[in-house]
Motif scaffolding. Structure first.
Motif, PDB file in Angstrom:
ATOM      1  N   GLU A 108       0.833  -1.212   0.000  1.00 36.63           N
ATOM      2  CA  GLU A 108       0.000   0.000   0.000  1.00 36.63           C
ATOM      3  C   GLU A 108       0.869   1.265   0.000  1.00 36.63           C
ATOM      4  N   ARG A 109       1.941   1.226   0.833  1.00 41.63           N
ATOM      5  CA  ARG A 109       2.826   2.393   0.924  1.00 41.63           C
ATOM      6  C   ARG A 109       3.484   2.658  -0.456  1.00 41.63           C
ATOM      7  N   GLN A 110       3.932   1.551  -1.076  1.00 43.37           N
ATOM      8  CA  GLN A 110       4.567   1.697  -2.397  1.00 43.37           C
ATOM      9  C   GLN A 110       3.580   2.278  -3.408  1.00 43.37           C
ATOM     10  N   LEU A 111       2.342   1.796  -3.324  1.00 44.06           N
ATOM     11  CA  LEU A 111       1.330   2.289  -4.277  1.00 44.06           C
ATOM     12  C   LEU A 111       1.059   3.773  -4.069  1.00 44.06           C
ATOM     13  N   ARG A 112       0.965   4.165  -2.758  1.00 45.80           N
ATOM     14  CA  ARG A 112       0.716   5.588  -2.468  1.00 45.80           C
ATOM     15  C   ARG A 112       1.871   6.454  -2.996  1.00 45.80           C
ATOM     16  N   LEU A 113       3.115   5.927  -2.797  1.00 47.25           N
ATOM     17  CA  LEU A 113       4.295   6.662  -3.274  1.00 47.25           C
ATOM     18  C   LEU A 113       4.262   6.825  -4.797  1.00 47.25           C
ATOM     19  N   LEU A 114       3.879   5.710  -5.442  1.00 46.48           N
ATOM     20  CA  LEU A 114       3.793   5.716  -6.906  1.00 46.48           C
ATOM     21  C   LEU A 114       2.760   6.742  -7.385  1.00 46.48           C
ATOM     22  N   GLU A 115       1.608   6.742  -6.690  1.00 49.81           N
ATOM     23  CA  GLU A 115       0.516   7.670  -7.016  1.00 49.81           C
ATOM     24  C   GLU A 115       1.000   9.120  -6.875  1.00 49.81           C
ATOM     25  N   LEU A 116       1.743   9.338  -5.747  1.00 49.45           N
ATOM     26  CA  LEU A 116       2.252  10.681  -5.463  1.00 49.45           C
ATOM     27  C   LEU A 116       3.218  11.125  -6.570  1.00 49.45           C
ATOM     28  N   ARG A 117       4.102  10.171  -6.941  1.00 48.71           N
ATOM     29  CA  ARG A 117       5.068  10.488  -7.996  1.00 48.71           C
ATOM     30  C   ARG A 117       4.356  10.817  -9.306  1.00 48.71           C
ATOM     31  N   LYS A 118       3.329  10.012  -9.597  1.00 48.20           N
ATOM     32  CA  LYS A 118       2.571  10.213 -10.843  1.00 48.20           C
ATOM     33  C   LYS A 118       1.946  11.622 -10.855  1.00 48.20           C
ATOM     34  N   THR A 119       1.340  11.994  -9.703  1.00 48.90           N
ATOM     35  CA  THR A 119       0.709  13.321  -9.619  1.00 48.90           C
ATOM     36  C   THR A 119       1.759  14.412  -9.818  1.00 48.90           C
ATOM     37  N   LEU A 120       2.938  14.207  -9.188  1.00 46.55           N
ATOM     38  CA  LEU A 120       3.994  15.229  -9.319  1.00 46.55           C
ATOM     39  C   LEU A 120       4.442  15.354 -10.768  1.00 46.55           C
ATOM     40  N   ILE A 121       4.621  14.178 -11.407  1.00 40.78           N
ATOM     41  CA  ILE A 121       5.052  14.199 -12.823  1.00 40.78           C
ATOM     42  C   ILE A 121       3.995  14.898 -13.679  1.00 40.78           C
ATOM     43  N   GLU A 122       2.704  14.554 -13.431  1.00 42.02           N
ATOM     44  CA  GLU A 122       1.630  15.176 -14.222  1.00 42.02           C
ATOM     45  C   GLU A 122       1.624  16.690 -14.052  1.00 42.02           C
ATOM     46  N   ARG A 123       1.793  17.104 -12.764  1.00 42.92           N
ATOM     47  CA  ARG A 123       1.812  18.556 -12.495  1.00 42.92           C
ATOM     48  C   ARG A 123       2.981  19.219 -13.214  1.00 42.92           C
ATOM     49  N   ASN A 124       4.142  18.514 -13.177  1.00 43.65           N
ATOM     50  CA  ASN A 124       5.338  19.056 -13.804  1.00 43.65           C
ATOM     51  C   ASN A 124       5.140  19.196 -15.312  1.00 43.65           C
ATOM     52  N   ILE A 125       4.559  18.141 -15.902  1.00 41.63           N
ATOM     53  CA  ILE A 125       4.316  18.196 -17.358  1.00 41.63           C
ATOM     54  C   ILE A 125       3.367  19.345 -17.677  1.00 41.63           C
ATOM     55  N   GLY A 126       2.300  19.467 -16.870  1.00 36.86           N
ATOM     56  CA  GLY A 126       1.325  20.543 -17.072  1.00 36.86           C
ATOM     57  C   GLY A 126       2.012  21.897 -17.022  1.00 36.86           C
ATOM     58  N   ARG A 127       2.906  22.060 -15.994  1.00 42.05           N
ATOM     59  CA  ARG A 127       3.606  23.347 -15.832  1.00 42.05           C
ATOM     60  C   ARG A 127       4.491  23.611 -17.059  1.00 42.05           C
ATOM     61  N   GLN A 128       5.223  22.550 -17.497  1.00 37.11           N
ATOM     62  CA  GLN A 128       6.107  22.707 -18.660  1.00 37.11           C
ATOM     63  C   GLN A 128       5.308  23.093 -19.903  1.00 37.11           C
ATOM     64  N   LEU A 129       4.150  22.438 -20.055  1.00 35.49           N
ATOM     65  CA  LEU A 129       3.326  22.733 -21.234  1.00 35.49           C
ATOM     66  C   LEU A 129       2.845  24.181 -21.218  1.00 35.49           C
ATOM     67  N   ARG A 130       2.379  24.617 -20.014  1.00 31.63           N
ATOM     68  CA  ARG A 130       1.902  26.010 -19.905  1.00 31.63           C
ATOM     69  C   ARG A 130       3.048  26.981 -20.198  1.00 31.63           C
ATOM     70  N   LEU A 131       4.248  26.645 -19.662  1.00 25.39           N
ATOM     71  CA  LEU A 131       5.424  27.501 -19.900  1.00 25.39           C
ATOM     72  C   LEU A 131       5.736  27.583 -21.387  1.00 25.39           C
ATOM     73  N   PHE A 132       5.679  26.369 -22.039  1.00 26.33           N
ATOM     74  CA  PHE A 132       5.979  26.309 -23.473  1.00 26.33           C
ATOM     75  C   PHE A 132       4.974  27.169 -24.255  1.00 26.33           C
ATOM     76  N   GLU A 133       3.666  27.015 -23.888  1.00 29.03           N
ATOM     77  CA  GLU A 133       2.640  27.789 -24.599  1.00 29.03           C
ATOM     78  C   GLU A 133       2.890  29.282 -24.445  1.00 29.03           C
ATOM     79  N   GLN A 134       3.218  29.671 -23.174  1.00 31.19           N
ATOM     80  CA  GLN A 134       3.453  31.080 -22.899  1.00 31.19           C
ATOM     81  C   GLN A 134       4.666  31.575 -23.678  1.00 31.19           C
ATOM     82  N   LYS A 135       5.744  30.736 -23.680  1.00 32.11           N
ATOM     83  CA  LYS A 135       6.970  31.135 -24.375  1.00 32.11           C
ATOM     84  C   LYS A 135       6.724  31.266 -25.866  1.00 32.11           C
ATOM     85  N   SER A 136       6.045  30.250 -26.447  1.00 30.08           N
ATOM     86  CA  SER A 136       5.846  30.289 -27.901  1.00 30.08           C
ATOM     87  C   SER A 136       4.973  31.485 -28.262  1.00 30.08           C
TER      88      SER A 136
END
Ligand SMILES: C[S@@+](CC[C@H](N)C(=O)[O-])C[C@H]1O[C@@H](n2cnc3c(N)ncnc32)[C@H](O)[C@@H]1O
Length: 272
Positions: free
Chosen positions: A14-42
């Motif tokens: 369960e702990r591993q799954l929660r960690l994985l979920e947390l990592r996934k959310t962080l990665i998704e947020r990071n990708i979202g931020r990068q995409l917004r940055l890219f859109e703003q930059k372009s």
């Protein structure tokens, strides 16, 4: 496994799954931020380039509205716009040269954009009333409607060519001229497009396509058609090449037969 050991194992999973979920959310947020940055930059880059073009216009006392429209469309839809600027005159004229202005029937243009190739076709003697322009960008359609009121404008997806034109064309087309960024589409879609185009054309009529790629955008030995290419047009940005495809004499049942039309002149004559 004893019950306490099983319980401990469950907790670890369960702990591993929660960690994985947390990592996934962080990665998704990071990708979202990068995409917004890219859109703003372009968007910022687009505005800067547009401002530079406007300054250039003011200095030279000229208007470059088509270039600005293209640039804006490219930033909005880079893959389908396929180019940052409209085709240059030499490329447009080379495309037009493969169309016999004295042939019968409509001349279909796919992806005319702001009309660089359309202008070259008219300049070469193709009557605007023979033109059938298939473009899906509404901004470009507005420009085309104003510039070529006599042409038939079809606002739609050129990859549904059969459905769009089957009932519209009253006689077989004399040529299909395409500025579509073909290489961004799967081979199957490209082959379906050219087969549909051949079905709408007179036997032996040309399918004229330009490309920035090194290779033919349509596999030369696969489609039951012949292919010929212009020299690379270095005076275009980026340099491009024109490919001309014609259905083989037997309707595409066997391999390709090379066939040179009398209206095709070498590119070198364009540079003079
Ligand atoms: C590389 S630009 C060429 C424009 C113009 N022919 C020129 O040479 O300057 C590609 C054009 O194809 C249009 N286009 C892309 N995909 C399309 C589609 N599926 N149906 C119709 N038009 C399309 C784009 O909007 C754009 O105008």
């Amino acid at each position: 496994m004893s019950l306490p050991a099983l319980h401990k194992f469950e907790q670890t999973v369960e702990r591993q799954l929660r960690l994985l979920e947390l990592r996934k959310t962080l990665i998704e947020r990071n990708i979202g931020r990068q995409l917004r940055l890219f859109e703003q930059k372009s968007d910022d880059i687009g505005k800067k380039i547009e401002e530079q073009i406007r300054q250039f216009e003011r200095k030279r006392g000229i208007r470059l509205d088509d270039e600005v429209s293209f640039l804006r469309s490219w930033f909005e839809r880079p893959l389908s716009t396929g180019a940052v600027t409209p085709s240059g005159k030499i490329l447009a004229r080379t495309m037009a040269r493969y169309v016999d202005p004295h042939s019968d029937g409509p001349v279909v243009e796919l992806g005319p954009g702001t009309g660089a190739v359309t202008e070259a076709l008219v300049e070469a003697g193709v009557a605007p009333s023979r033109l059938v322009l298939v473009e899906f960008n509404p901004k470009f359609c507005r420009i085309l409607r104003k510039r070529y009121p006599e042409a038939t404008l079809v606002q739609g997806d050129a990859y549904s060519l059969r459905r769009l034109l089957e009932t519209l064309l009253l006689q077989p087309a004399a040529a299909v001229v395409s500025g579509l960024p073909l290489v961004t589409k799967p081979i199957k879609m490209r082959l379906r497009l050219i087969r549909d185009a051949f079905d709408l054309m007179l036997p032996g009529a040309p399918f004229v396509q330009f490309t920035y790629s090194v290779a033919s955008p349509l596999p030369r030995r696969l489609g039951g058609f012949s292919a010929e290419a212009s020299e690379r047009i270095w005076m275009n940005l980026p340099p491009a090449r024109v490919w001309v495809y014609r259905r083989s004499d037997d309707g595409g049942r066997t391999g390709s037969i090379s066939y040179l039309s009398s209206v095709v002149r070498p590119l070198s004559s364009d540079l003079r």
